[in-house]
Design a protein around this motif. Structure first.
Motif, PDB file in Angstrom:
ATOM      1  N   ASN A  72      -7.179  -1.787  -2.854  1.00 55.57           N
ATOM      2  CA  ASN A  72      -6.337  -0.801  -2.088  1.00 55.57           C
ATOM      3  C   ASN A  72      -5.526   0.189  -2.639  1.00 55.57           C
ATOM      4  O   ASN A  72      -5.358  -0.125  -4.241  1.00 55.57           O
ATOM      5  CB  ASN A  72      -5.229  -1.891  -1.140  1.00 55.57           C
ATOM      6  CG  ASN A  72      -4.368  -2.586  -2.252  1.00 55.57           C
ATOM      7  OD1 ASN A  72      -4.716  -3.609  -2.746  1.00 55.57           O
ATOM      8  ND2 ASN A  72      -2.984  -1.890  -2.486  1.00 55.57           N
ATOM      9  N   GLY A  90      -2.500   0.796  -7.107  1.00 56.82           N
ATOM     10  CA  GLY A  90      -3.072  -0.293  -6.289  1.00 56.82           C
ATOM     11  C   GLY A  90      -3.797  -1.169  -7.247  1.00 56.82           C
ATOM     12  O   GLY A  90      -3.777  -1.450  -8.176  1.00 56.82           O
ATOM     13  N   ASN A 136       0.839  -1.073   0.027  1.00 54.22           N
ATOM     14  CA  ASN A 136      -0.057  -0.058  -0.263  1.00 54.22           C
ATOM     15  C   ASN A 136       0.910   0.936  -0.056  1.00 54.22           C
ATOM     16  O   ASN A 136       2.183   1.215  -0.091  1.00 54.22           O
ATOM     17  CB  ASN A 136      -1.014  -0.017   1.262  1.00 54.22           C
ATOM     18  CG  ASN A 136      -2.296   0.603   1.106  1.00 54.22           C
ATOM     19  OD1 ASN A 136      -2.294   1.767   0.550  1.00 54.22           O
ATOM     20  ND2 ASN A 136      -3.390   0.011   1.455  1.00 54.22           N
TER      21      ASN A 136
END
Length: 364
Positions: A289, A347, A265
């Motif tokens: 994410n 992400g 992340n």
């Protein structure tokens, strides 16, 4: 299986063709003979002549009929043999390909030409099966090679540390023990992950009712300290999503997805979204994410064993490189589909779609 020798299919078809042709010829000759005899009897009853023209014609026709039957027999056998050979030629190619595959060569393909029929459908199905087997065997070989390499690394490090300790008696023992503990923990985690993959592939688990939304809540609670450490916020929402399968494996699947979303992340102020929803006939778990931008070419490789998507693989929580590979294996073991999509803003979005729970309890 041992079988007693018998007639070939080609010979059986040849005899069938010849027998059918002979039967048709006999019926035709008998029909003609009966017709001529009937005509002769009607002619005699009319009193036109004393002799029986039908009987005389039958005596004259008998040699011709016998010759015709002999010709039909020879023609039926030869024609049936040739026709059966042409009809069974595709089956011979399929048999040869099967023998080749039995020797371990999976690269051979039948590629039977012509329009679609039963034989060509069988050949195409067999080619597709060989392609899947070849891909599976290649994947297993890569997996074994990568697993051997990954297991060899901690063992080699442990051996080096022990060699240093043996040759240097003044070496810091506490530091050595800490290093050995870290290396051995990684080896144990890798071994357990490999066993989990093997268990999922064999489908050696008991199916029961599982709610994916509860799995998501449990995984979130377990990994919340890790998320706080990385400065990641987790948001969960969705519906009750009942399916059938192994609760332990599906919890492992969800935990791996959430763990992967936390670790890979943004360095600060990252976010993980966990969503569950019900669709017609299926239930869906989605974990996405924030993070680095991923190329469409890289994303499909993330489910391969020991593949990692970013350079952040040297952290304490990098795992053993089997996180998404385990997710893929568990999903396939539950007859589901796994979809990985890069997010436009960076992400990853991972979607797991599983069959919904059958409402009939006796079908579980």
């Amino acid at each position: 299986m041992d079988r007693a020798p018998g007639l070939s299919v080609r010979l059986k078809l040849t005899l069938s063709y010849a027998g059918f042709l002979m039967l048709a010829g006999i019926l035709l000759i008998v029909t003609v003979g009966l017709y001529l005899s009937l005509q002769g009897e009607l002619f005699n009853e009319a009193g036109a002549v004393q002799a029986t023209p039908g009987t005389m014609f039958l005596k004259a026709f008998a040699p011709t009929a016998a010759a015709t039957m002999a010709f039909l027999l020879v023609f039926g056998v030869l024609g049936g043999w040739i026709l059966a050979g042409r009809m069974l030629a595709p089956l011979n190619r399929i048999t040869d390909a099967t023998r080749t595959a039995a020797t371990g060569s999976l690269s051979h393909r039948i590629r039977l030409p012509g329009r679609k029929d039963e034989f060509r459908e069988l050949a195409d199905t067999f080619d597709a099966m060989l392609a899947r087997l070849e891909a599976h065997v290649a994947e297993q070989r890569r997996f074994a090679a990568n697993a051997s390499h990954e297991l060899r690394t901690p063992l080699a490090i442990s051996k080096s540390l022990l060699d240093v300790a043996r040759t240097d008696p003044h070496h810091d023992t506490g530091r050595l023990i800490d290093r050995l503990h870290t290396v051995n923990t990684r080896a144990i985690d890798l071994t357990e992950a490999l066993l989990l993959v093997s268990r999922a592939e064999q489908r050696s688990f008991t199916r029961q009712r599982v709610d994916l939304s509860l799995m998501a809540e449990e995984a979130t609670e377990t990994l919340l300290p890790l998320a706080e450490k990385h400065g990641v916020t987790i948001e969960t929402r969705g519906d009750i999503t009942p399916t059938t399968g192994s609760q332990a494996l599906l919890l492992q699947l969800t935990t791996n997805l959430v763990h992967n979303a936390i670790v890979h992340n943004l360095p600060e102020q990252g976010t993980v979204w966990i969503t569950t929803e019900v669709r017609p006939g299926t239930v869906v778990l989605t974990v996405e994410n924030t993070g680095d931008h991923l190329t469409p070419e890289l994303v499909p490789t993330l489910t391969e064993p020991f593949q990692r998507g970013t350079e952040r693989i040297h952290t304490d929580h990098a795992g053993v490189g089997l996180g998404l590979a385990i997710v893929k294996t568990i999903t396939q073991a539950h007859d589901g589909t796994l979809t990985l999509t890069p997010r436009p803003t960076g992400g990853l979005r991972v979607t797991v779609e599983l069959p919904a729970q059958n409402p009939r309890p006796d079908s579980i």
